[in-house]
Design a protein around this motif. Structure first.
Motif, short mmCIF file in Angstrom:
data_model
loop_
_atom_site.label_atom_id
_atom_site.label_comp_id
_atom_site.label_asym_id
_atom_site.label_seq_id
_atom_site.Cartn_x
_atom_site.Cartn_y
_atom_site.Cartn_z
N THR A 1 31.28 32.93 29.40
CA THR A 1 29.80 33.39 29.31
C THR A 1 29.94 34.61 30.45
N THR A 2 30.30 35.80 29.92
CA THR A 2 30.60 36.87 30.37
C THR A 2 29.24 38.00 30.59
N GLU A 3 28.04 37.63 29.69
CA GLU A 3 27.13 38.43 29.64
C GLU A 3 25.79 37.59 29.81
N ASP B 1 40.62 30.38 36.76
CA ASP B 1 39.42 29.47 36.65
C ASP B 1 38.23 30.17 37.49
N TRP B 2 37.82 31.53 37.25
CA TRP B 2 37.03 32.02 37.89
C TRP B 2 35.62 31.66 37.38
N GLU B 3 34.40 31.11 38.43
CA GLU B 3 33.11 30.91 37.95
C GLU B 3 32.34 30.97 39.01
N PHE B 4 31.12 31.38 38.71
CA PHE B 4 29.93 31.76 39.88
C PHE B 4 28.64 31.72 39.25
N ASN B 5 27.70 31.74 40.06
CA ASN B 5 26.17 31.64 39.58
C ASN B 5 25.78 33.05 40.38
N ALA B 6 24.56 33.68 39.95
CA ALA B 6 24.02 35.01 40.59
C ALA B 6 22.65 34.96 40.22
N THR B 7 21.90 35.55 41.34
CA THR B 7 20.56 35.74 41.01
C THR B 7 20.50 37.17 40.26
N TYR C 1 20.93 43.01 29.05
CA TYR C 1 21.72 42.20 29.37
C TYR C 1 22.42 42.89 30.73
N LEU C 2 23.02 41.97 31.38
CA LEU C 2 24.02 42.11 32.47
C LEU C 2 25.28 41.94 31.91
N SER C 3 26.47 42.58 32.05
CA SER C 3 27.66 42.28 31.25
C SER C 3 28.88 42.55 32.57
N LEU C 4 29.54 41.62 32.34
CA LEU C 4 30.85 41.65 33.45
C LEU C 4 31.84 42.56 32.68
N VAL C 5 32.59 43.43 33.67
CA VAL C 5 33.45 44.27 33.30
C VAL C 5 34.93 43.86 33.74
N ASP C 6 35.89 43.85 32.84
CA ASP C 6 37.49 43.74 33.27
C ASP C 6 37.38 42.31 33.70
#
Length: 240
Positions: free
Chosen positions: A155-157, A122-128, A110-115
């Motif tokens: 959904t941070t992971e 209201d942060w939100e984004f898509n990513a490849t 998995y890829l997990s966001l930190v901090d």
């Protein structure tokens, strides 16, 4: 027989063997679509199409070599988090479950966001998101990618619960594991959102006049230092 032809044939057969093993957990789905450069697996339960391909170039954002990989499971380490790295102005970790996140026949990555607490409300984004697995025999990287991973405060992971079957690593131990070491990597292309929000309210027209006229007689003769106040008037139920 031409040496280049034999090399190409060997490469093709080797890739076919891996894909045959990898497709086992897609056995209940339609047949994958083969293209000239990569393989597109059918959409998973989240309606995400998974792309599998190989490339020579190493991951742009992060790479980790885990030595004595088999010890993770044997000493009871169910989850391993790598050091932090940056991609797209965000901080990340690669999270590896050697026994599978849901305990099965697959390794989960998995890829997990930190901090995330430092991000706007209201942060939100898509990513490849691309996860890499190094092939020691071909000296190439197996790349498994989803083009629209969605991240927000709930959904941070994101990742692959069935990244690769354990059987593939065992059967091809000299290919993806060398001296009990495995090399994984990550590459993330963040699609930043620059959203402009507009709210439009249309007011229903009425038959009541929406203006007030004040006629001032002999305006030029008025004294400059004297203030004049009109009579009170009403527009849209407001007195002015």
């Amino acid at each position: 027989m031409d040496e280049c032809y034999l090399t190409g044939l060997w490469f093709g057969l080797t890739m076919f063997k891996f894909l045959e093993e990898y497709y086992q957990f897609w056995s209940t789905r339609p047949t994958p679509v083969q293209t000239s450069t990569h393989v597109v697996l059918p959409a998973n339960d989240d309606n995400e199409s998974i792309v599998v391909e190989t490339r020579d170039v190493s991951p742009a954002h992060f790479e980790t070599r885990i030595k004595s990989f088999s010890l993770l499971s044997s000493i009871g380490i169910d989850k391993y988090e790598t050091r932090e790295f940056e991609a797209g102005d965000y901080k990340w970790r690669l999270v590896i479950y050697p026994g599978g996140k849901e305990k099965g026949d697959y390794i989960s990555v998995y890829l997990s966001l930190v901090d995330t607490n430092s991000l706007p409300l209201d942060w939100e984004f898509n990513a490849t998101c691309t996860v890499f697995l190094y092939d020691h025999i071909l000296d190439k990287y197996l790349c498994i990618r989803v083009n629209e991973g969605h991240f927000n405060k709930t959904t941070t992971e994101w990742g692959f619960p069935k990244f690769i079957p354990k059987k593939v690593l065992i059967d091809q131990s000299s290919r993806y594991i060398a001296d009990d070491s495995i090399v994984l990597g990550a590459e993330i292309l963040v699609i930043k959102r620059h959203r402009v929000i507009e709210t439009v309210t249309l007011l229903k027209t009425t038959e009541v006049p929406q203006k007030y006229e004040w006629k001032i007689q002999e305006f030029s003769k008025l004294e400059e230092d004297r203030v004049r106040i009109s009579e009170e008037f009403t527009i849209r139920d407001v007195n002015w």
